[in-house]
Design a protein around this motif. Structure first.
Motif, PDB file in Angstrom:
ATOM      1  N   ASP A 196      -5.477  15.675   1.215  1.00  0.00           N
ATOM      2  CA  ASP A 196      -4.454  15.883   2.360  1.00  0.00           C
ATOM      3  C   ASP A 196      -3.047  15.345   2.528  1.00  0.00           C
ATOM      4  N   GLY A 256       0.760  -1.277  -0.100  1.00  0.00           N
ATOM      5  CA  GLY A 256      -0.018  -0.195  -0.026  1.00  0.00           C
ATOM      6  C   GLY A 256       1.038   1.309   0.043  1.00  0.00           C
ATOM      7  N   PRO A 257       0.479   2.368   0.011  1.00  0.00           N
ATOM      8  CA  PRO A 257       1.082   3.502  -0.032  1.00  0.00           C
ATOM      9  C   PRO A 257       2.293   3.709   0.883  1.00  0.00           C
ATOM     10  N   VAL A 258       2.035   2.836   2.452  1.00  0.00           N
ATOM     11  CA  VAL A 258       2.919   3.397   3.187  1.00  0.00           C
ATOM     12  C   VAL A 258       3.998   2.017   2.999  1.00  0.00           C
ATOM     13  N   GLY A 259       3.840   1.005   2.755  1.00  0.00           N
ATOM     14  CA  GLY A 259       4.797   0.127   2.483  1.00  0.00           C
ATOM     15  C   GLY A 259       5.723   0.692   1.158  1.00  0.00           C
ATOM     16  N   ALA A 285       0.429  -3.749   6.515  1.00  0.00           N
ATOM     17  CA  ALA A 285      -0.587  -4.547   5.973  1.00  0.00           C
ATOM     18  C   ALA A 285      -2.048  -3.899   6.013  1.00  0.00           C
ATOM     19  N   ASP A 328       2.438  -8.843  -1.568  1.00  0.00           N
ATOM     20  CA  ASP A 328       1.053  -8.141  -1.427  1.00  0.00           C
ATOM     21  C   ASP A 328       0.422  -9.297  -2.110  1.00  0.00           C
ATOM     22  N   ILE A 329      -0.846  -9.410  -1.538  1.00  0.00           N
ATOM     23  CA  ILE A 329      -1.874 -10.259  -2.047  1.00  0.00           C
ATOM     24  C   ILE A 329      -2.671  -9.986  -3.356  1.00  0.00           C
ATOM     25  N   LEU A 330      -2.661  -8.548  -3.496  1.00  0.00           N
ATOM     26  CA  LEU A 330      -3.227  -7.841  -4.715  1.00  0.00           C
ATOM     27  C   LEU A 330      -2.376  -8.056  -6.005  1.00  0.00           C
ATOM     28  N   ARG A 390       0.258 -12.922  -3.592  1.00  0.00           N
ATOM     29  CA  ARG A 390       0.798 -13.828  -2.818  1.00  0.00           C
ATOM     30  C   ARG A 390       0.327 -13.274  -1.362  1.00  0.00           C
ATOM     31  N   MET A 391      -0.037 -14.316  -0.304  1.00  0.00           N
ATOM     32  CA  MET A 391      -0.451 -13.765   0.898  1.00  0.00           C
ATOM     33  C   MET A 391       0.903 -14.410   1.665  1.00  0.00           C
ATOM     34  N   VAL A 392       1.291 -13.455   2.772  1.00  0.00           N
ATOM     35  CA  VAL A 392       2.221 -13.840   3.683  1.00  0.00           C
ATOM     36  C   VAL A 392       1.416 -14.596   4.905  1.00  0.00           C
ATOM     37  N   GLY A 418      -2.203  -0.742  -2.552  1.00  0.00           N
ATOM     38  CA  GLY A 418      -3.197  -1.125  -1.405  1.00  0.00           C
ATOM     39  C   GLY A 418      -4.667  -0.326  -1.576  1.00  0.00           C
ATOM     40  N   GLN A 419      -5.133   0.145  -0.461  1.00  0.00           N
ATOM     41  CA  GLN A 419      -6.793   0.748  -0.518  1.00  0.00           C
ATOM     42  C   GLN A 419      -6.573   1.761  -1.719  1.00  0.00           C
ATOM     43  N   LEU A 457      -4.160   7.672   8.550  1.00  0.00           N
ATOM     44  CA  LEU A 457      -3.934   8.787   7.430  1.00  0.00           C
ATOM     45  C   LEU A 457      -2.516   8.390   6.900  1.00  0.00           C
ATOM     46  N   ILE A 458      -2.520   8.463   5.601  1.00  0.00           N
ATOM     47  CA  ILE A 458      -1.434   8.247   4.587  1.00  0.00           C
ATOM     48  C   ILE A 458      -0.190   9.110   5.117  1.00  0.00           C
TER      49      ILE A 458
HETATM   50  C1  LIG Z   1     -12.424   5.687   0.416  1.00  0.00           C
HETATM   51  C2  LIG Z   1     -11.411   5.734   1.341  1.00  0.00           C
HETATM   52  C3  LIG Z   1     -10.739   7.216   1.234  1.00  0.00           C
HETATM   53  C4  LIG Z   1      -9.749   7.639   1.810  1.00  0.00           C
HETATM   54  N1  LIG Z   1      -9.235   9.000   1.860  1.00  0.00           N
HETATM   55  C5  LIG Z   1      -8.029   9.375   2.480  1.00  0.00           C
HETATM   56  C6  LIG Z   1      -7.628  10.547   2.416  1.00  0.00           C
HETATM   57  O1  LIG Z   1      -8.184  11.512   2.000  1.00  0.00           O
HETATM   58  N2  LIG Z   1      -6.521  10.854   2.998  1.00  0.00           N
HETATM   59  C7  LIG Z   1      -5.776   9.855   3.599  1.00  0.00           C
HETATM   60  O2  LIG Z   1      -4.630  10.291   4.360  1.00  0.00           O
HETATM   61  N3  LIG Z   1      -6.184   8.628   3.709  1.00  0.00           N
HETATM   62  C8  LIG Z   1      -7.412   8.267   3.435  1.00  0.00           C
HETATM   63  N4  LIG Z   1      -7.788   7.033   3.401  1.00  0.00           N
HETATM   64  C9  LIG Z   1      -7.145   6.074   4.119  1.00  0.00           C
HETATM   65  C10 LIG Z   1      -5.860   5.521   3.344  1.00  0.00           C
HETATM   66  O3  LIG Z   1      -6.254   4.954   2.203  1.00  0.00           O
HETATM   67  C11 LIG Z   1      -5.314   4.475   4.261  1.00  0.00           C
HETATM   68  O4  LIG Z   1      -4.605   5.234   5.334  1.00  0.00           O
HETATM   69  C12 LIG Z   1      -3.899   3.850   3.391  1.00  0.00           C
HETATM   70  O5  LIG Z   1      -4.294   3.441   2.503  1.00  0.00           O
HETATM   71  C13 LIG Z   1      -3.171   3.023   4.336  1.00  0.00           C
HETATM   72  O6  LIG Z   1      -1.923   2.552   3.788  1.00  0.00           O
HETATM   73  P1  LIG Z   1      -1.324   1.297   4.201  1.00  0.00           P
HETATM   74  O7  LIG Z   1      -0.054   1.207   3.112  1.00  0.00           O
HETATM   75  O8  LIG Z   1      -1.084   1.099   5.629  1.00  0.00           O
HETATM   76  O9  LIG Z   1      -2.343   0.207   4.134  1.00  0.00           O
HETATM   77  P2  LIG Z   1      -3.048  -0.322   2.637  1.00  0.00           P
HETATM   78  O10 LIG Z   1      -3.466   0.716   1.679  1.00  0.00           O
HETATM   79  O11 LIG Z   1      -4.424  -0.969   3.338  1.00  0.00           O
HETATM   80  O12 LIG Z   1      -2.371  -1.435   1.978  1.00  0.00           O
HETATM   81  C14 LIG Z   1      -2.146  -2.846   2.699  1.00  0.00           C
HETATM   82  C15 LIG Z   1      -1.732  -3.851   1.773  1.00  0.00           C
HETATM   83  O13 LIG Z   1      -1.226  -4.793   2.534  1.00  0.00           O
HETATM   84  C16 LIG Z   1      -1.813  -6.053   1.997  1.00  0.00           C
HETATM   85  N5  LIG Z   1      -1.599  -7.237   2.949  1.00  0.00           N
HETATM   86  C17 LIG Z   1      -2.154  -7.176   4.094  1.00  0.00           C
HETATM   87  N6  LIG Z   1      -1.897  -8.315   4.636  1.00  0.00           N
HETATM   88  C18 LIG Z   1      -1.290  -8.959   3.840  1.00  0.00           C
HETATM   89  C19 LIG Z   1      -0.645 -10.467   3.752  1.00  0.00           C
HETATM   90  N7  LIG Z   1      -0.757 -11.339   4.966  1.00  0.00           N
HETATM   91  N8  LIG Z   1       0.054 -10.931   2.657  1.00  0.00           N
HETATM   92  C20 LIG Z   1       0.119 -10.296   1.841  1.00  0.00           C
HETATM   93  N9  LIG Z   1      -0.487  -9.018   1.476  1.00  0.00           N
HETATM   94  C21 LIG Z   1      -0.931  -8.473   2.571  1.00  0.00           C
HETATM   95  C22 LIG Z   1      -3.026  -5.784   1.552  1.00  0.00           C
HETATM   96  O14 LIG Z   1      -3.364  -6.481   0.321  1.00  0.00           O
HETATM   97  C23 LIG Z   1      -2.903  -4.096   1.084  1.00  0.00           C
HETATM   98  O15 LIG Z   1      -2.761  -4.056  -0.336  1.00  0.00           O
HETATM   99  C24 LIG Z   1      -8.851   6.865   2.575  1.00  0.00           C
HETATM  100  C25 LIG Z   1      -9.503   5.242   2.615  1.00  0.00           C
HETATM  101  C26 LIG Z   1     -10.463   5.027   1.931  1.00  0.00           C
HETATM  102  C27 LIG Z   1     -11.101   3.515   1.958  1.00  0.00           C
END
Ligand SMILES: Cc1cc2nc3c(=O)[nH]c(=O)nc-3n(C[C@H](O)[C@H](O)[C@H](O)COP(=O)(O)OP(=O)(O)OC[C@H]3O[C@@H](n4cnc5c(N)ncnc54)[C@H](O)[C@@H]3O)c2cc1C
Ligand code: FES
Lengths: 106, 341
Positions: free
Chosen positions: B56, B15-18, B119, B36-38, B87-89, B43-44, B298-299
């Motif tokens: 933001d 996802g964006p953070v990874g 994750a 990532d499983i996707l 792939r899923m971990v 990610g999201q 938040l991202i």
């Molecule tokens: C509709 C919507 C609007 C949003 N708007 C905003 C906004 O305006 N501003 C903001 O800051 N944030 C916003 N967010 C929140 C933001 O999207 C999240 O904070 C951000 O995506 C988190 O990033 P992440 O990398 O932590 O996790 P994610 O984006 O959730 O990515 C995690 C990834 O890990 C993978 N994963 C998890 N477990 C496993 C495993 N065991 N094996 C393999 N892969 C795995 C998942 O498949 C996923 O692809 C919004 C969210 C939504 C749903």
């Protein structure tokens, strides 16, 4: 302002006050209505805010738009009364609205 | 067991953070593998709201979920991260020498000094349709994706759904299946118009059967399906089915993260706010998956966490080496790594 009643799958009635312009989903989340997940936060992207609009209210809430109808494909046990609650906007007209929460979202 | 891939850091979740963690870790010469499983990064942002604007992200007054993902991919390119998608971990275990083994459901093993759990809301997993008893058939005759087409040869295949996955697989499996039925709750499809047209051509020729309705029941024994009941407005019909492929989109489930022995707080991984390390030294958690007092999902917060985590990760990978803090604007050594000096 509108009063909305959520009827959970177990038949529990939860009443909530909702502001005009907000969505029915937001009012469900604010009142911790069990069975409404709203994973995508109202982006019409997850279909986990699915509800059945009570028979008496279907005309007032109207039909889903094309994007919502597409997303409903991903909901469970979709019926003619199905709507995504994040796509129903609250207005005075909806005062007294009753929606039913399905057995599960995902 | 397959060959072991050795690396400094494995990041669980692209996802964006990874993705941004690759950048911060890269500045300190740490090499990353992301799993990532996707089937793609983001990610999201990429899966749930690719076209929606985010307002933001500092210095980006407006950027879409996909736009942000694309920019992050561009930013981390100099560090050549290695991606392992679909792939899923499933397992994470400490070895006697202190390193970790990270295993996927495809049987790969990564040996790494540091694990970064990014994750998010959990792994994206296919939704299970509300058909009573469906669990008993999963993995034997009910599948949520097609990994081996041969499993469908000479079978009575039922595909449920009206999106691209449903139609693509209907078209691909029709030539090898004994029979193929598509069930969808309405006559409209949210899929490429060309696939819809092709499917209806096959329906007209009698090679594919299309039913308007929903699957309401399954019968079979020992995990082997024999028939399915389809509920339509006019009533129920039962058709012979030996393979079922439901396509109802994805939902986020915490998944295996819960089984790794880490301290959790309401299904989120508890971290120390100085280093974003979990209760297990060497395992970090950043982004939506972690919890600490005051956490905001938040991202922007995830990006900050990635920078702080990197300082601690570097000390684990290169013990004894001084961790020097530098700016990308003025450090030639950082600029060399970025390929701009
Ligand atoms: C509709 C919507 C609007 C949003 N708007 C905003 C906004 O305006 N501003 C903001 O800051 N944030 C916003 N967010 C929140 C933001 O999207 C999240 O904070 C951000 O995506 C988190 O990033 P992440 O990398 O932590 O996790 P994610 O984006 O959730 O990515 C995690 C990834 O890990 C993978 N994963 C998890 N477990 C496993 C495993 N065991 N094996 C393999 N892969 C795995 C998942 O498949 C996923 O692809 C919004 C969210 C939504 C749903
Ligand atoms: S909250 Fe996701 S579709 Fe309504």
């Amino acid at each position: 302002m509108a009063k909305i009643t959520f009827v959970t799958f177990d038949g529990v009635r939860i009443e909530a006050d909702a502001e005009n312009g907000s969505t029915v989903m937001e009012s469900a989340i604010r009142n911790a209505v069990p069975g409404i997940d709203a994973e995508c936060g109202g982006a019409c992207a997850c279909a986990t805010c699915h509800v059945y609009v009570d028979d008496a209210w279907q005309e007032v809430t109207g039909e889903p738009e094309a994007m919502e109808e597409d997303m409903l494909d991903f909901a469970y046990d979709v019926r003619p009364s199905s709507r995504l609650s994040c796509q129903i906007r609250v207005s005075d007209e909806l005062d007294g609205l009753v929606v039913h929460v399905p057995e599960r979202q995902a | 067991m397959s060959e072991i891939t050795k690396t400094d850091v494995v990041i669980i979740g692209a996802g964006p953070v990874g993705l941004f963690a690759v950048f911060e870790l890269g500045l300190y010469d740490l090499k990353c593998h992301l799993i990532d499983i996707l089937d793609r990064p983001g990610g999201q942002c990429a899966e749930l709201y690719p076209e929606k604007p985010i307002y933001d992200i500092p210095a980006w007054p407006e950027i879409s979920g996909q736009g942000l993902t694309d920019k992050l991919m561009e930013q981390i390119k100099p560090f050549a991260p290695q991606f392992h998608f679909n792939r899923m971990v499933t397992r994470l275990e400490r070895q006697p020498d202190g390193q970790f083994h990270v295993e996927t459901d495809e049987g790969e093993v990564f040996e790494t000094k540091v694990v970064v759990i990014a994750a998010g809301g959990g792994s994206f997993q296919p939704k299970r349709p509300p058909v009573p008893g469906i669990e008993a058939f999963e993995g034997k005759s009910v599948f949520y994706s097609v990994r081996r087409m041969e499993e469908f040869r000479d079978e009575d295949v039922l595909i449920v759904g009206g999106g691209d996955s449903a139609l693509d697989w209907a078209l691909n499996l029709q030539p090898i299946a004994r029979s193929l039925t598509v069930v969808h709750r309405r006559a409209e499809f949210r899929a490429a118009p060309d696939s819809v047209k092709k499917m209806f051509e096959l329906v007209e020729r009698g090679s594919v059967r299309f039913e308007l309705g929903q699957v309401s029941g399954l019968t079979g024994e020992g995990g082997q399906l024999s028939s399915a009941t389809i509920k339509a407005a006019e009533g129920e019909t039962e058709i012979p089915v030996t393979r079922l492929l439901p396509f109802f989109g994805l939902t986020m489930k915490l998944g295996p993260v819960a089984d790794w022995g880490l301290n959790l707080h309401e299904n989120l991984v508890q971290v120390n706010v100085e280093t974003f390390e979990t209760s297990e030294p060497g395992i970090f958690a950043i982004g939506d998956i972690n919890w600490y007092p005051g956490k905001l999902k938040l991202i922007l917060s995830g990006f900050h966490e990635a920078a702080l985590m990197t300082q601690a990760a570097k000390r684990i990978v290169s013990p004894g080496e001084k961790v020097v803090f530098q700016y990308t604007t003025s450090s030639t050594s950082l600029q060399k790594k970025l390929g701009v000096a």
